[in-house]
Write a protein that holds these residues in place. Sequence first.
Motif, PDB file in Angstrom:
ATOM      1  N   MET A   1     -43.838  18.157  31.361  1.00  0.00           N
ATOM      2  CA  MET A   1     -43.547  16.900  30.733  1.00  0.00           C
ATOM      3  C   MET A   1     -42.048  16.838  30.488  1.00  0.00           C
ATOM      4  N   PRO A   2     -41.359  15.839  31.040  1.00  0.00           N
ATOM      5  CA  PRO A   2     -39.916  15.756  30.871  1.00  0.00           C
ATOM      6  C   PRO A   2     -39.560  15.373  29.435  1.00  0.00           C
ATOM      7  N   VAL A   3     -38.435  15.872  28.998  1.00  0.00           N
ATOM      8  CA  VAL A   3     -37.948  15.544  27.663  1.00  0.00           C
ATOM      9  C   VAL A   3     -37.197  14.232  27.758  1.00  0.00           C
ATOM     10  N   ARG A   4     -37.573  13.309  26.916  1.00  0.00           N
ATOM     11  CA  ARG A   4     -36.857  12.046  26.879  1.00  0.00           C
ATOM     12  C   ARG A   4     -36.026  12.022  25.604  1.00  0.00           C
ATOM     13  N   PRO A   5     -34.736  11.802  25.727  1.00  0.00           N
ATOM     14  CA  PRO A   5     -33.885  11.809  24.543  1.00  0.00           C
ATOM     15  C   PRO A   5     -34.243  10.660  23.612  1.00  0.00           C
ATOM     16  N   TRP A   6     -34.135  10.901  22.338  1.00  0.00           N
ATOM     17  CA  TRP A   6     -34.401   9.894  21.330  1.00  0.00           C
ATOM     18  C   TRP A   6     -33.206   9.825  20.410  1.00  0.00           C
ATOM     19  N   GLY A  50     -31.944  17.312  19.274  1.00  0.00           N
ATOM     20  CA  GLY A  50     -31.190  18.547  19.121  1.00  0.00           C
ATOM     21  C   GLY A  50     -31.415  19.305  17.826  1.00  0.00           C
ATOM     22  N   HIS A  51     -32.391  18.917  17.026  1.00  0.00           N
ATOM     23  CA  HIS A  51     -32.675  19.603  15.761  1.00  0.00           C
ATOM     24  C   HIS A  51     -33.475  20.864  16.073  1.00  0.00           C
ATOM     25  N   ASP A  52     -32.825  22.025  15.943  1.00  0.00           N
ATOM     26  CA  ASP A  52     -33.427  23.288  16.385  1.00  0.00           C
ATOM     27  C   ASP A  52     -34.660  23.678  15.570  1.00  0.00           C
ATOM     28  N   ALA A  53     -34.615  23.488  14.258  1.00  0.00           N
ATOM     29  CA  ALA A  53     -35.769  23.841  13.431  1.00  0.00           C
ATOM     30  C   ALA A  53     -36.974  22.979  13.812  1.00  0.00           C
ATOM     31  N   ALA A  54     -36.721  21.738  14.224  1.00  0.00           N
ATOM     32  CA  ALA A  54     -37.806  20.855  14.635  1.00  0.00           C
ATOM     33  C   ALA A  54     -38.478  21.373  15.901  1.00  0.00           C
ATOM     34  N   ALA A  55     -37.697  21.946  16.813  1.00  0.00           N
ATOM     35  CA  ALA A  55     -38.280  22.506  18.034  1.00  0.00           C
ATOM     36  C   ALA A  55     -39.238  23.640  17.699  1.00  0.00           C
ATOM     37  N   LEU A  56     -38.856  24.472  16.750  1.00  0.00           N
ATOM     38  CA  LEU A  56     -39.735  25.580  16.344  1.00  0.00           C
ATOM     39  C   LEU A  56     -40.992  25.057  15.660  1.00  0.00           C
ATOM     40  N   ARG A  57     -40.835  24.099  14.747  1.00  0.00           N
ATOM     41  CA  ARG A  57     -42.004  23.547  14.043  1.00  0.00           C
ATOM     42  C   ARG A  57     -42.908  22.808  15.025  1.00  0.00           C
ATOM     43  N   LEU A  58     -42.312  22.093  15.980  1.00  0.00           N
ATOM     44  CA  LEU A  58     -43.115  21.385  16.979  1.00  0.00           C
ATOM     45  C   LEU A  58     -43.949  22.369  17.775  1.00  0.00           C
ATOM     46  N   GLY A  59     -43.349  23.468  18.191  1.00  0.00           N
ATOM     47  CA  GLY A  59     -44.109  24.483  18.908  1.00  0.00           C
ATOM     48  C   GLY A  59     -45.281  25.002  18.095  1.00  0.00           C
ATOM     49  N   ALA A  60     -45.046  25.240  16.809  1.00  0.00           N
ATOM     50  CA  ALA A  60     -46.111  25.736  15.932  1.00  0.00           C
ATOM     51  C   ALA A  60     -47.216  24.703  15.748  1.00  0.00           C
ATOM     52  N   VAL A  61     -46.836  23.452  15.532  1.00  0.00           N
ATOM     53  CA  VAL A  61     -47.831  22.390  15.317  1.00  0.00           C
ATOM     54  C   VAL A  61     -48.648  22.160  16.583  1.00  0.00           C
ATOM     55  N   LEU A  62     -48.003  22.133  17.735  1.00  0.00           N
ATOM     56  CA  LEU A  62     -48.742  21.939  18.990  1.00  0.00           C
ATOM     57  C   LEU A  62     -49.714  23.090  19.232  1.00  0.00           C
ATOM     58  N   GLY A  63     -49.311  24.301  18.873  1.00  0.00           N
ATOM     59  CA  GLY A  63     -50.216  25.436  18.992  1.00  0.00           C
ATOM     60  C   GLY A  63     -51.437  25.292  18.098  1.00  0.00           C
ATOM     61  N   ARG A  64     -51.209  24.839  16.876  1.00  0.00           N
ATOM     62  CA  ARG A  64     -52.340  24.611  15.959  1.00  0.00           C
ATOM     63  C   ARG A  64     -53.249  23.502  16.473  1.00  0.00           C
ATOM     64  N   MET A  65     -52.651  22.462  17.046  1.00  0.00           N
ATOM     65  CA  MET A  65     -53.457  21.377  17.604  1.00  0.00           C
ATOM     66  C   MET A  65     -54.316  21.888  18.760  1.00  0.00           C
ATOM     67  N   ALA A  66     -53.754  22.772  19.582  1.00  0.00           N
ATOM     68  CA  ALA A  66     -54.520  23.352  20.693  1.00  0.00           C
ATOM     69  C   ALA A  66     -55.680  24.179  20.152  1.00  0.00           C
ATOM     70  N   ASP A  67     -55.446  24.926  19.084  1.00  0.00           N
ATOM     71  CA  ASP A  67     -56.512  25.719  18.469  1.00  0.00           C
ATOM     72  C   ASP A  67     -57.621  24.832  17.916  1.00  0.00           C
ATOM     73  N   ASP A  68     -57.224  23.680  17.345  1.00  0.00           N
ATOM     74  CA  ASP A  68     -58.188  22.776  16.717  1.00  0.00           C
ATOM     75  C   ASP A  68     -58.911  21.889  17.717  1.00  0.00           C
ATOM     76  N   GLY A  69     -58.491  21.936  18.981  1.00  0.00           N
ATOM     77  CA  GLY A  69     -59.099  21.062  19.987  1.00  0.00           C
ATOM     78  C   GLY A  69     -58.717  19.612  19.769  1.00  0.00           C
ATOM     79  N   ARG A  83     -42.801  25.518  25.888  1.00  0.00           N
ATOM     80  CA  ARG A  83     -41.512  24.980  26.338  1.00  0.00           C
ATOM     81  C   ARG A  83     -40.561  24.772  25.168  1.00  0.00           C
ATOM     82  N   TRP A  84     -41.064  24.207  24.070  1.00  0.00           N
ATOM     83  CA  TRP A  84     -40.203  23.968  22.917  1.00  0.00           C
ATOM     84  C   TRP A  84     -39.778  25.278  22.266  1.00  0.00           C
ATOM     85  N   LEU A  85     -40.715  26.207  22.135  1.00  0.00           N
ATOM     86  CA  LEU A  85     -40.378  27.484  21.508  1.00  0.00           C
ATOM     87  C   LEU A  85     -39.371  28.272  22.342  1.00  0.00           C
ATOM     88  N   SER A  86     -39.549  28.261  23.643  1.00  0.00           N
ATOM     89  CA  SER A  86     -38.657  29.044  24.495  1.00  0.00           C
ATOM     90  C   SER A  86     -37.265  28.436  24.588  1.00  0.00           C
TER      91      SER A  86
END
Length: 123
Positions: A1-6, A50-69, A83-86
């Motif tokens: 999924m391409p990153v679209r700047p906001w 470009g908010h680095d902490a947001a990239a980490l939190r996004l990775g964590a939230v997406l992982g939880r969403m995957a766990d929750d189905g 992708r966001w975490l890396s």
Amino acid sequence: MPVRPWSPEDLGRPTDGSWADVAFGLGEIYECEGDLGQAADWYRRAAESGHDAAALRLGAVLGRMADDGADGSAEDLLAEATRWLSGAQDIATPGAIELITDMLNRHQRQAARRGLEPAGQQC
């Protein structure tokens, strides 16, 4: 999924460097309220700006969403989370390392689930 700047300009607002912080704050509020879909949306906007902490939190939230189905397939959510975490700048911090370890564990669980699925009928 391409990153679209906001940017805040997308909403007709001036950019002064603080809108990514606002988006990050909204992500935190939604995450605390348990609305992971909205949290992911706001974290994604902040991370794309470009908010680095947001990239980490996004990775964590997406992982939880995957766990929750949650919405979307687990594989797609895990791929985006990875992708966001890396790509995060603070990847060597203890918190980031813990998030990456959690993501690797999620990938292993997902692979195990795929291995347990019944094979298609053979003739």
